[in-house]
Design a protein around this motif. Structure first.
Motif, PDB file in Angstrom:
ATOM      1  N   LEU A  79     -31.685 -12.709   0.154  1.00  0.00           N
ATOM      2  CA  LEU A  79     -31.681 -12.658  -1.307  1.00  0.00           C
ATOM      3  C   LEU A  79     -32.190 -13.969  -1.905  1.00  0.00           C
ATOM      4  O   LEU A  79     -32.920 -13.972  -2.895  1.00  0.00           O
ATOM      5  CB  LEU A  79     -30.276 -12.358  -1.845  1.00  0.00           C
ATOM      6  CG  LEU A  79     -29.730 -10.945  -1.580  1.00  0.00           C
ATOM      7  CD1 LEU A  79     -28.290 -10.817  -2.078  1.00  0.00           C
ATOM      8  CD2 LEU A  79     -30.616  -9.882  -2.240  1.00  0.00           C
ATOM      9  N   LEU A  80     -31.826 -15.088  -1.272  1.00  0.00           N
ATOM     10  CA  LEU A  80     -32.252 -16.387  -1.802  1.00  0.00           C
ATOM     11  C   LEU A  80     -33.708 -16.687  -1.494  1.00  0.00           C
ATOM     12  O   LEU A  80     -34.394 -17.360  -2.256  1.00  0.00           O
ATOM     13  CB  LEU A  80     -31.369 -17.506  -1.243  1.00  0.00           C
ATOM     14  CG  LEU A  80     -30.016 -17.642  -1.929  1.00  0.00           C
ATOM     15  CD1 LEU A  80     -29.155 -18.668  -1.197  1.00  0.00           C
ATOM     16  CD2 LEU A  80     -30.183 -18.050  -3.388  1.00  0.00           C
ATOM     17  N   GLU A  81     -34.190 -16.175  -0.347  1.00  0.00           N
ATOM     18  CA  GLU A  81     -35.592 -16.414   0.010  1.00  0.00           C
ATOM     19  C   GLU A  81     -36.547 -15.615  -0.857  1.00  0.00           C
ATOM     20  O   GLU A  81     -37.700 -15.988  -1.025  1.00  0.00           O
ATOM     21  CB  GLU A  81     -35.823 -15.998   1.471  1.00  0.00           C
ATOM     22  CG  GLU A  81     -35.396 -17.043   2.470  1.00  0.00           C
ATOM     23  CD  GLU A  81     -35.394 -16.512   3.908  1.00  0.00           C
ATOM     24  OE1 GLU A  81     -35.104 -17.311   4.807  1.00  0.00           O
ATOM     25  OE2 GLU A  81     -35.674 -15.301   4.133  1.00  0.00           O
ATOM     26  N   LYS A  82     -36.069 -14.461  -1.374  1.00  0.00           N
ATOM     27  CA  LYS A  82     -36.960 -13.576  -2.107  1.00  0.00           C
ATOM     28  C   LYS A  82     -36.469 -13.295  -3.525  1.00  0.00           C
ATOM     29  O   LYS A  82     -36.196 -12.143  -3.875  1.00  0.00           O
ATOM     30  CB  LYS A  82     -37.088 -12.236  -1.361  1.00  0.00           C
ATOM     31  CG  LYS A  82     -37.691 -12.362   0.035  1.00  0.00           C
ATOM     32  CD  LYS A  82     -38.676 -11.248   0.238  1.00  0.00           C
ATOM     33  CE  LYS A  82     -39.608 -11.386   1.285  1.00  0.00           C
ATOM     34  NZ  LYS A  82     -40.160 -11.927   2.213  1.00  0.00           N
ATOM     35  N   PRO A  92     -34.866 -15.211 -12.272  1.00  0.00           N
ATOM     36  CA  PRO A  92     -35.547 -16.394 -12.786  1.00  0.00           C
ATOM     37  C   PRO A  92     -34.833 -17.699 -12.403  1.00  0.00           C
ATOM     38  O   PRO A  92     -33.666 -17.680 -12.004  1.00  0.00           O
ATOM     39  CB  PRO A  92     -35.511 -16.189 -14.307  1.00  0.00           C
ATOM     40  CG  PRO A  92     -34.354 -15.295 -14.560  1.00  0.00           C
ATOM     41  CD  PRO A  92     -34.108 -14.498 -13.316  1.00  0.00           C
ATOM     42  N   ASN A  93     -35.538 -18.805 -12.547  1.00  0.00           N
ATOM     43  CA  ASN A  93     -34.986 -20.158 -12.370  1.00  0.00           C
ATOM     44  C   ASN A  93     -34.487 -20.477 -10.971  1.00  0.00           C
ATOM     45  O   ASN A  93     -33.566 -21.269 -10.821  1.00  0.00           O
ATOM     46  CB  ASN A  93     -33.835 -20.424 -13.357  1.00  0.00           C
ATOM     47  CG  ASN A  93     -34.243 -20.163 -14.783  1.00  0.00           C
ATOM     48  OD1 ASN A  93     -35.376 -20.460 -15.174  1.00  0.00           O
ATOM     49  ND2 ASN A  93     -33.357 -19.577 -15.551  1.00  0.00           N
ATOM     50  N   VAL A  94     -35.057 -19.836  -9.953  1.00  0.00           N
ATOM     51  CA  VAL A  94     -34.681 -20.239  -8.604  1.00  0.00           C
ATOM     52  C   VAL A  94     -35.718 -21.246  -8.106  1.00  0.00           C
ATOM     53  O   VAL A  94     -36.787 -20.883  -7.630  1.00  0.00           O
ATOM     54  CB  VAL A  94     -34.576 -19.042  -7.631  1.00  0.00           C
ATOM     55  CG1 VAL A  94     -34.091 -19.508  -6.266  1.00  0.00           C
ATOM     56  CG2 VAL A  94     -33.616 -17.992  -8.190  1.00  0.00           C
ATOM     57  N   LEU A 100     -31.400 -24.541  -2.463  1.00  0.00           N
ATOM     58  CA  LEU A 100     -30.682 -25.291  -1.430  1.00  0.00           C
ATOM     59  C   LEU A 100     -29.192 -25.415  -1.742  1.00  0.00           C
ATOM     60  O   LEU A 100     -28.344 -25.238  -0.871  1.00  0.00           O
ATOM     61  CB  LEU A 100     -31.288 -26.694  -1.266  1.00  0.00           C
ATOM     62  CG  LEU A 100     -32.639 -26.741  -0.569  1.00  0.00           C
ATOM     63  CD1 LEU A 100     -33.197 -28.167  -0.582  1.00  0.00           C
ATOM     64  CD2 LEU A 100     -32.539 -26.234   0.869  1.00  0.00           C
ATOM     65  N   LEU A 101     -28.895 -25.722  -2.999  1.00  0.00           N
ATOM     66  CA  LEU A 101     -27.484 -25.881  -3.368  1.00  0.00           C
ATOM     67  C   LEU A 101     -26.729 -24.556  -3.244  1.00  0.00           C
ATOM     68  O   LEU A 101     -25.616 -24.503  -2.733  1.00  0.00           O
ATOM     69  CB  LEU A 101     -27.371 -26.400  -4.808  1.00  0.00           C
ATOM     70  CG  LEU A 101     -27.651 -27.885  -4.995  1.00  0.00           C
ATOM     71  CD1 LEU A 101     -27.746 -28.225  -6.477  1.00  0.00           C
ATOM     72  CD2 LEU A 101     -26.567 -28.724  -4.323  1.00  0.00           C
ATOM     73  N   ILE A 102     -27.358 -23.482  -3.700  1.00  0.00           N
ATOM     74  CA  ILE A 102     -26.708 -22.170  -3.631  1.00  0.00           C
ATOM     75  C   ILE A 102     -26.544 -21.753  -2.172  1.00  0.00           C
ATOM     76  O   ILE A 102     -25.495 -21.264  -1.767  1.00  0.00           O
ATOM     77  CB  ILE A 102     -27.504 -21.104  -4.429  1.00  0.00           C
ATOM     78  CG1 ILE A 102     -27.490 -21.445  -5.918  1.00  0.00           C
ATOM     79  CG2 ILE A 102     -26.927 -19.711  -4.197  1.00  0.00           C
ATOM     80  CD1 ILE A 102     -28.411 -20.574  -6.760  1.00  0.00           C
ATOM     81  N   TRP A 103     -27.568 -22.008  -1.389  1.00  0.00           N
ATOM     82  CA  TRP A 103     -27.512 -21.659   0.045  1.00  0.00           C
ATOM     83  C   TRP A 103     -26.366 -22.397   0.727  1.00  0.00           C
ATOM     84  O   TRP A 103     -25.586 -21.823   1.479  1.00  0.00           O
ATOM     85  CB  TRP A 103     -28.865 -21.958   0.686  1.00  0.00           C
ATOM     86  CG  TRP A 103     -28.892 -21.840   2.177  1.00  0.00           C
ATOM     87  CD1 TRP A 103     -29.259 -22.807   3.058  1.00  0.00           C
ATOM     88  CD2 TRP A 103     -28.563 -20.683   2.964  1.00  0.00           C
ATOM     89  NE1 TRP A 103     -29.161 -22.326   4.347  1.00  0.00           N
ATOM     90  CE2 TRP A 103     -28.731 -21.028   4.321  1.00  0.00           C
ATOM     91  CE3 TRP A 103     -28.120 -19.390   2.655  1.00  0.00           C
ATOM     92  CZ2 TRP A 103     -28.488 -20.146   5.365  1.00  0.00           C
ATOM     93  CZ3 TRP A 103     -27.872 -18.503   3.696  1.00  0.00           C
ATOM     94  CH2 TRP A 103     -28.058 -18.878   5.033  1.00  0.00           C
TER      95      TRP A 103
END
Ligand code: HEC
Ligand code: HEC
Length: 170
Positions: A79-82, A92-94, A100-103
């Motif tokens: 989900l974070l990669e895409k 938006p805004n990723v 990195l912080l969310i991961w």
């Protein structure tokens, strides 16, 4: 002269004291050694504060921010990669920093799948979600919209508080 019984000689007193001191110090060392682990798994650890609030901000505007522990690490990674291929829409805004912080935050509070297990992309398909609900027999389909039926603290990202009927049931 003080008289000691056979079992309470000065020597045995010293031995007992030495054992007591030793076990206290070992206990203390173990506690010290475990401290980082205890902190690592604590939601309130300041280390994850930035990631957690960035997660809530970035991932909690269209639907509720879904608590990381209900889905496996592999799902969060995908989900974070895409972010531009997100259930037919785009997040938006990723930027790299938020990614990195969310991961860092979500991977700490979720678990890996076994090899070959398919990645669940819906909470309702996740065995971790089921494992966190041992008492609940779900009759309605599980979606991010009905967590609030039993978790009144959803808007504060609090999934520990329950409605009174769940809080008080065995
Ligand atoms: C632009 C709006 C939007 C944003 C922002 C957004 N999502 Fe979603 N998300 C959706 C939509 C649309 C769905 C499809 C399910 C639905 O309708 O709720 C969805 C579904 C999900 C699901 C499955 C939910 C379920 O009910 O099982 C997860 C998990 C998820 N998103 C994670 C994230 C993460 C992680 C982020 C931040 C990186 C994020 N979302 C940000 C729109 C968004
Ligand atoms: C029908 C009521 C109900 C619904 C709907 C529900 N939950 Fe729960 N949830 C519970 C109960 C009750 C517990 C405590 C564990 C148990 O008793 O099974 C719990 C526990 C949890 C926990 C563990 C909390 C802790 O103590 O660490 C998480 C996380 C969680 N739920 C997330 C969710 C999410 C996310 C949703 C929506 C997708 C959801 N729940 C929907 C009733 C529900």
């Amino acid at each position: 002269m003080v008289k000691f019984s056979r079992w309470f000689s000065p020597l045995s007193l010293i031995v007992v004291l030495a054992i007591a001191l030793w076990s206290i110090s070992v206990g203390w060392e173990i506690t010290q050694a475990l401290e980082p682990i205890a902190q690592l798994t604590n939601e309130d650890n300041p280390r994850f504060e930035a990631g957690r609030s960035m997660y809530i901000e970035t991932c909690g505007s269209c639907h509720i921010p879904i608590p990381p522990e209900v889905l496996p690490i592999e799902t969060w990674k995908k989900l974070l990669e895409k972010p531009n291929d997100h259930y037919g829409t785009s997040v938006p805004n990723v930027i790299r920093l938020s990614q990195l912080l969310i991961w860092d935050y979500v991977k700490t509070f979720s678990r890996p799948l076994s090899t070959d297990e398919p990645k669940p992309f819906y909470v309702g398909q996740s065995r971790y979600f089921k494992a966190l609900h041992p008492r609940v027999k779900f009759t309605e389909p599980i979606t991010n919209k009905n967590c609030i039926v039993c978790h009144p603290g959803v808007k504060d990202f609090d999934f520990r508080s329950l409605t009174p009927e769940w809080e008080n049931s065995p």
